[in-house]
Design a protein around this motif. Structure first.
Motif, PDB file in Angstrom:
ATOM      1  N   CYS A 107     -37.023  81.642 -23.779  1.00  0.00           N
ATOM      2  CA  CYS A 107     -38.372  81.066 -23.751  1.00  0.00           C
ATOM      3  C   CYS A 107     -38.855  80.752 -25.168  1.00  0.00           C
ATOM      4  CB  CYS A 107     -39.339  82.012 -23.052  1.00  0.00           C
ATOM      5  SG  CYS A 107     -40.983  81.312 -22.897  1.00  0.00           S
ATOM      6  N   LEU A 108     -39.075  79.477 -25.450  1.00  0.00           N
ATOM      7  CA  LEU A 108     -39.542  79.045 -26.767  1.00  0.00           C
ATOM      8  C   LEU A 108     -41.046  78.791 -26.789  1.00  0.00           C
ATOM      9  CD1 LEU A 108     -36.775  76.364 -27.498  1.00  0.00           C
ATOM     10  CD2 LEU A 108     -36.906  78.653 -28.475  1.00  0.00           C
ATOM     11  N   SER A 109     -41.674  78.896 -25.635  1.00  0.00           N
ATOM     12  CA  SER A 109     -43.089  78.542 -25.519  1.00  0.00           C
ATOM     13  C   SER A 109     -44.001  79.657 -26.007  1.00  0.00           C
ATOM     14  CB  SER A 109     -43.424  78.203 -24.059  1.00  0.00           C
ATOM     15  OG  SER A 109     -44.824  78.108 -23.883  1.00  0.00           O
ATOM     16  N   GLU A 110     -44.854  79.333 -26.977  1.00  0.00           N
ATOM     17  CA  GLU A 110     -45.817  80.310 -27.468  1.00  0.00           C
ATOM     18  C   GLU A 110     -46.832  80.643 -26.379  1.00  0.00           C
ATOM     19  OE1 GLU A 110     -47.559  78.819 -31.033  1.00  0.00           O
ATOM     20  OE2 GLU A 110     -45.634  78.425 -31.999  1.00  0.00           O
ATOM     21  N   VAL A 111     -47.171  79.658 -25.554  1.00  0.00           N
ATOM     22  CA  VAL A 111     -48.146  79.869 -24.481  1.00  0.00           C
ATOM     23  C   VAL A 111     -47.590  80.828 -23.439  1.00  0.00           C
ATOM     24  CG1 VAL A 111     -49.362  78.743 -22.573  1.00  0.00           C
ATOM     25  CG2 VAL A 111     -49.260  77.635 -24.802  1.00  0.00           C
ATOM     26  N   LEU A 152     -46.930  86.435 -21.103  1.00  0.00           N
ATOM     27  CA  LEU A 152     -46.105  87.626 -20.869  1.00  0.00           C
ATOM     28  C   LEU A 152     -46.749  88.870 -21.469  1.00  0.00           C
ATOM     29  CD1 LEU A 152     -42.543  86.165 -21.567  1.00  0.00           C
ATOM     30  CD2 LEU A 152     -43.554  86.718 -19.358  1.00  0.00           C
ATOM     31  N   GLU A 153     -47.351  88.704 -22.643  1.00  0.00           N
ATOM     32  CA  GLU A 153     -48.022  89.840 -23.275  1.00  0.00           C
ATOM     33  C   GLU A 153     -49.213  90.287 -22.436  1.00  0.00           C
ATOM     34  OE1 GLU A 153     -47.046  91.610 -25.760  1.00  0.00           O
ATOM     35  OE2 GLU A 153     -45.299  90.349 -26.123  1.00  0.00           O
ATOM     36  N   CYS A 154     -49.933  89.305 -21.879  1.00  0.00           N
ATOM     37  CA  CYS A 154     -51.065  89.641 -21.010  1.00  0.00           C
ATOM     38  C   CYS A 154     -50.580  90.367 -19.767  1.00  0.00           C
ATOM     39  CB  CYS A 154     -51.824  88.376 -20.616  1.00  0.00           C
ATOM     40  SG  CYS A 154     -52.723  87.593 -21.968  1.00  0.00           S
ATOM     41  N   HIS A 155     -49.464  89.898 -19.229  1.00  0.00           N
ATOM     42  CA  HIS A 155     -48.874  90.526 -18.045  1.00  0.00           C
ATOM     43  C   HIS A 155     -48.471  91.963 -18.360  1.00  0.00           C
ATOM     44  CE1 HIS A 155     -46.492  90.766 -14.309  1.00  0.00           C
ATOM     45  NE2 HIS A 155     -45.615  91.421 -15.039  1.00  0.00           N
ATOM     46  N   SER A 156     -47.916  92.168 -19.538  1.00  0.00           N
ATOM     47  CA  SER A 156     -47.501  93.521 -19.938  1.00  0.00           C
ATOM     48  C   SER A 156     -48.693  94.444 -20.039  1.00  0.00           C
ATOM     49  CB  SER A 156     -46.772  93.462 -21.288  1.00  0.00           C
ATOM     50  OG  SER A 156     -45.590  92.702 -21.199  1.00  0.00           O
ATOM     51  N   SER A 194     -52.466  72.425 -15.824  1.00  0.00           N
ATOM     52  CA  SER A 194     -52.067  71.608 -16.975  1.00  0.00           C
ATOM     53  C   SER A 194     -51.527  70.253 -16.554  1.00  0.00           C
ATOM     54  CB  SER A 194     -50.993  72.340 -17.780  1.00  0.00           C
ATOM     55  OG  SER A 194     -49.814  72.485 -17.006  1.00  0.00           O
ATOM     56  N   LYS A 195     -51.350  70.052 -15.227  1.00  0.00           N
ATOM     57  CA  LYS A 195     -50.870  68.784 -14.673  1.00  0.00           C
ATOM     58  C   LYS A 195     -49.477  68.426 -15.177  1.00  0.00           C
ATOM     59  CE  LYS A 195     -55.538  66.945 -14.011  1.00  0.00           C
ATOM     60  NZ  LYS A 195     -56.466  65.805 -14.279  1.00  0.00           N
ATOM     61  N   ALA A 225     -46.487  65.698 -23.583  1.00  0.00           N
ATOM     62  CA  ALA A 225     -47.685  66.424 -23.158  1.00  0.00           C
ATOM     63  C   ALA A 225     -47.350  67.863 -22.762  1.00  0.00           C
ATOM     64  CB  ALA A 225     -48.345  65.689 -21.989  1.00  0.00           C
ATOM     65  N   ALA A 226     -46.234  68.042 -22.056  1.00  0.00           N
ATOM     66  CA  ALA A 226     -45.817  69.387 -21.635  1.00  0.00           C
ATOM     67  C   ALA A 226     -45.446  70.246 -22.837  1.00  0.00           C
ATOM     68  CB  ALA A 226     -44.638  69.284 -20.671  1.00  0.00           C
ATOM     69  N   ALA A 227     -44.670  69.683 -23.764  1.00  0.00           N
ATOM     70  CA  ALA A 227     -44.261  70.428 -24.960  1.00  0.00           C
ATOM     71  C   ALA A 227     -45.466  70.796 -25.808  1.00  0.00           C
ATOM     72  CB  ALA A 227     -43.275  69.602 -25.776  1.00  0.00           C
ATOM     73  N   ASN A 228     -46.440  69.894 -25.860  1.00  0.00           N
ATOM     74  CA  ASN A 228     -47.647  70.159 -26.630  1.00  0.00           C
ATOM     75  C   ASN A 228     -48.472  71.251 -25.973  1.00  0.00           C
ATOM     76  OD1 ASN A 228     -49.633  69.581 -28.716  1.00  0.00           O
ATOM     77  ND2 ASN A 228     -50.846  68.634 -27.108  1.00  0.00           N
ATOM     78  N   PHE A 229     -48.662  71.169 -24.654  1.00  0.00           N
ATOM     79  CA  PHE A 229     -49.457  72.162 -23.936  1.00  0.00           C
ATOM     80  C   PHE A 229     -48.822  73.547 -24.015  1.00  0.00           C
ATOM     81  CE2 PHE A 229     -50.318  74.664 -20.119  1.00  0.00           C
ATOM     82  CZ  PHE A 229     -51.705  74.711 -20.139  1.00  0.00           C
ATOM     83  N   LEU A 230     -47.500  73.602 -23.847  1.00  0.00           N
ATOM     84  CA  LEU A 230     -46.788  74.876 -23.850  1.00  0.00           C
ATOM     85  C   LEU A 230     -46.449  75.353 -25.256  1.00  0.00           C
ATOM     86  CD1 LEU A 230     -44.366  74.242 -20.849  1.00  0.00           C
ATOM     87  CD2 LEU A 230     -46.367  75.753 -20.875  1.00  0.00           C
ATOM     88  N   SER A 231     -46.721  74.523 -26.257  1.00  0.00           N
ATOM     89  CA  SER A 231     -46.443  74.847 -27.654  1.00  0.00           C
ATOM     90  C   SER A 231     -44.967  75.185 -27.859  1.00  0.00           C
ATOM     91  CB  SER A 231     -47.330  76.008 -28.124  1.00  0.00           C
ATOM     92  OG  SER A 231     -47.267  76.140 -29.539  1.00  0.00           O
ATOM     93  N   ILE A 232     -44.114  74.216 -27.524  1.00  0.00           N
ATOM     94  CA  ILE A 232     -42.673  74.335 -27.757  1.00  0.00           C
ATOM     95  C   ILE A 232     -42.348  73.372 -28.904  1.00  0.00           C
ATOM     96  CG2 ILE A 232     -40.373  74.146 -26.734  1.00  0.00           C
ATOM     97  CD1 ILE A 232     -41.693  74.447 -23.989  1.00  0.00           C
ATOM     98  N   GLN A 233     -42.390  73.869 -30.121  1.00  0.00           N
ATOM     99  CA  GLN A 233     -42.335  73.020 -31.294  1.00  0.00           C
ATOM    100  C   GLN A 233     -41.047  72.187 -31.414  1.00  0.00           C
ATOM    101  OE1 GLN A 233     -44.986  72.365 -33.091  1.00  0.00           O
ATOM    102  NE2 GLN A 233     -46.095  73.768 -31.756  1.00  0.00           N
ATOM    103  N   PRO A 234     -39.861  72.747 -31.191  1.00  0.00           N
ATOM    104  CA  PRO A 234     -38.651  71.919 -31.317  1.00  0.00           C
ATOM    105  C   PRO A 234     -38.638  70.743 -30.336  1.00  0.00           C
ATOM    106  CG  PRO A 234     -38.079  74.243 -31.320  1.00  0.00           C
ATOM    107  CD  PRO A 234     -39.513  74.166 -30.917  1.00  0.00           C
TER     108      PRO A 234
END
Length: 200
Positions: free
Chosen positions: A31-35, A40-44, A70-71, A130-139
């Motif tokens: 998982c590369l997504s910061e979002v 996951l941290e919230c879930h923990s 997020s559509k 749009a998906a990469a931007n929303f999920l914050s997947i920089q690469p």
């Protein structure tokens, strides 16, 4: 009681749900997504406090995250999942402008060049950005923005206007607002790209 770190380690997969309701499961390890990682941290934390149904039922090896708000469409989310899983096996070559070529295969590995071009039309590429931007997947964001810039480079305004839903009436304030709203990902992606370049 398990700590949040221990609980986080127990989660092996995350299931992402698109706006159409399709599910795409990926290993947490890729998982590369910061979002998603924040989720996951919230879930923990919820598990540590005993408020998670999954924790109570002992079925916390997979977390389901709905991205309907997020559509993000299934076609784009499938590409997102494929990118992250391949990135774990073969990390994409880092790149930065200026470029001496528009051949993506000479900038990144051929798999990534094919991934972002083969069967990817303008509409899908826009959704991926749009998906990469929303999920914050920089690469993925950098790769897809680069592909978009290559696609539109050298095209006339007459060719670009229908691609982005722009008419010839550039004095229409309502249209300007609509176009900026529909393509706000481009402005945000450019801002993040420039910030990353400054940090590097």
């Amino acid at each position: 009681m398990n700590t949040s770190g221990e609980r986080h380690e127990m989660v092996k997969n995350v299931k992402l749900i698109s706006i159409e309701g399709d599910a795409f499961q990926i290993p947490i390890s890729c998982c590369l997504s910061e979002v998603i990682n924040c989720e996951l941290e919230c879930h923990s934390s919820e598990d540590e406090n005993g408020s998670s149904d999954e924790a109570q039922n002992g079925t916390d090896s997979c977390i389901t995250l709905s991205l309907t708000a997020s559509k993000i469409h299934s076609s784009a989310l499938r590409k997102v999942a494929d990118f992250m899983m391949h990135f774990e096996e073969e990390e994409m070559t880092s790149f930065s402008p200026p470029f001496t070529t528009e051949n993506l295969g000479e900038i990144v590995q051929q798999w990534y060049a094919d991934f972002i071009t083969s069967g990817v039309d303008h509409s899908l590429l826009t959704d991926i950005i749009a998906a990469a931007n929303f999920l914050s997947i920089q690469p993925l964001l950098k790769l897809s923005v680069l592909a978009m810039s290559i696609n539109i480079n050298g095209k006339s305004p007459e060719t670009l206007r229908p691609m982005f839903g722009i008419s010839n009436n550039l004095n229409d304030s309502e249209q300007k607002a609509r176009v900026m709203k529909e393509n706000e990902w481009a402005f945000e992606a450019r801002r993040q790209f420039e910030e990353n370049q400054a940090q590097e």
